[in-house]
Design a protein around this motif. Sequence first.
Motif, PDB file in Angstrom:
ATOM      1  N   VAL A   8       9.379  -0.008   3.634  1.00 17.71           N
ATOM      2  CA  VAL A   8       9.197   0.562   2.305  1.00 17.71           C
ATOM      3  C   VAL A   8       9.657  -0.460   1.273  1.00 17.71           C
ATOM      4  CG1 VAL A   8       9.908   2.386   0.727  1.00 17.71           C
ATOM      5  CG2 VAL A   8       9.421   2.924   3.117  1.00 17.71           C
TER       6      VAL A   8
ATOM      7  N   GLY B 165       5.359   0.508  -2.601  1.00 21.87           N
ATOM      8  CA  GLY B 165       4.901   1.347  -1.496  1.00 21.87           C
ATOM      9  C   GLY B 165       5.429   0.824  -0.184  1.00 21.87           C
ATOM     10  N   GLY B 166       4.600   0.083   0.540  1.00 22.41           N
ATOM     11  CA  GLY B 166       5.035  -0.528   1.795  1.00 22.41           C
ATOM     12  C   GLY B 166       4.407  -1.898   1.927  1.00 22.41           C
TER      13      GLY B 166
ATOM     14  N   GLU C 276      10.302  -1.042  -2.696  1.00 28.36           N
ATOM     15  CA  GLU C 276      10.564  -0.355  -3.955  1.00 28.36           C
ATOM     16  C   GLU C 276       9.523  -0.694  -5.011  1.00 28.36           C
ATOM     17  OE1 GLU C 276      14.837   0.397  -5.611  1.00 28.36           O
ATOM     18  OE2 GLU C 276      14.116  -1.477  -6.496  1.00 28.36           O
TER      19      GLU C 276
ATOM     20  N   THR D 177       0.848  -1.192   0.000  1.00 30.08           N
ATOM     21  CA  THR D 177       0.000   0.000   0.000  1.00 30.08           C
ATOM     22  C   THR D 177       0.880   1.238   0.000  1.00 30.08           C
ATOM     23  OG1 THR D 177      -1.761   1.181   1.168  1.00 30.08           O
ATOM     24  CG2 THR D 177      -0.118   0.092   2.525  1.00 30.08           C
ATOM     25  N   ARG D 178       0.329   2.313  -0.519  1.00 32.46           N
ATOM     26  CA  ARG D 178       0.985   3.613  -0.414  1.00 32.46           C
ATOM     27  C   ARG D 178       0.231   4.524   0.551  1.00 32.46           C
ATOM     28  NH1 ARG D 178       2.357   2.185  -5.742  1.00 32.46           N
ATOM     29  NH2 ARG D 178       4.607   2.356  -6.120  1.00 32.46           N
ATOM     30  N   ASP D 179      -0.684   3.922   1.315  1.00 32.49           N
ATOM     31  CA  ASP D 179      -1.426   4.677   2.326  1.00 32.49           C
ATOM     32  C   ASP D 179      -0.596   4.730   3.605  1.00 32.49           C
ATOM     33  OD1 ASP D 179      -3.796   5.972   3.450  1.00 32.49           O
ATOM     34  OD2 ASP D 179      -3.925   4.155   4.661  1.00 32.49           O
ATOM     35  N   ALA D 180      -0.053   5.893   3.906  1.00 29.14           N
ATOM     36  CA  ALA D 180       0.832   6.028   5.057  1.00 29.14           C
ATOM     37  C   ALA D 180       0.121   5.705   6.369  1.00 29.14           C
ATOM     38  CB  ALA D 180       1.424   7.432   5.110  1.00 29.14           C
TER      39      ALA D 180
END
Length: 247
Positions: A142, A147-148, A144, A70-73
């Motif tokens: 993280v 996202g995570g 590459e 996900t790229r939702d922090a």
Amino acid sequence: MTTVLKLGGSVLTHKDERETVDETALGRAARAVGGAIESGRADRLVVVHGGGGFGHPAAAEHDISATDGTRDADSLVAVHRAMGRLNRRVVAGLAAADAPALPVRPLSVVRRTETGLDCPAEPVRTMLDEGFVPVLHGDVVVHEAVGGTVLSGDDLTVALAAALGADRVGVCSTVPGVLDDEGEVVPEVTSHEAIADVVGESDTTDVTGGMAGKLRALLAFDGPAAVFGPGDLEVFLRGGEPGTTVR
């Protein structure tokens, strides 16, 4: 001798209960570690712990796994904070047993690339040189181009052991080793093909692959590794080879 010890999340927590530490189990494991350090049997020891009832439910709620990112922090922070709450309890438990434990948060020092884990060892090596016990844990990292994603404690254990040039790896689980269909401990696992014959599915929420994931990770380590139960933790720390040997 450098040893990397993984304490399973199911050993330290009630995995079927949300964020509940098994205080008795944590105390027992901490005393084993503290005693080994005091006696000089574990002079360079790294501890990695799993997520148990802390990290796994949080990751599942936010649909994050080792492969689904996900790229939702906010989602990544939620899992990271859950693991931080467990890490504080583990570090405190080890400190209470006179182990000079220091927390190391993987999100800040580890990354996953397209070719694998980038796990810088120098900060951990310096802690060992200064007589501390670094305590790391499964986390989100993280990833590459993704996202995570979730970093399992098992994958972290193997990557860190390789980066440190560790001599031994131990995985303390809730069972006395890898069990066959009749509940007997399999003395040795040497190939990926053997995993399917002896390992079933995890019966609790586990986003990192259960016992099969542990074995796949350990087979990547260029050295001896052991999978054993809490009752054999002291045996392992004394230099023994309890449970199942993976090589």
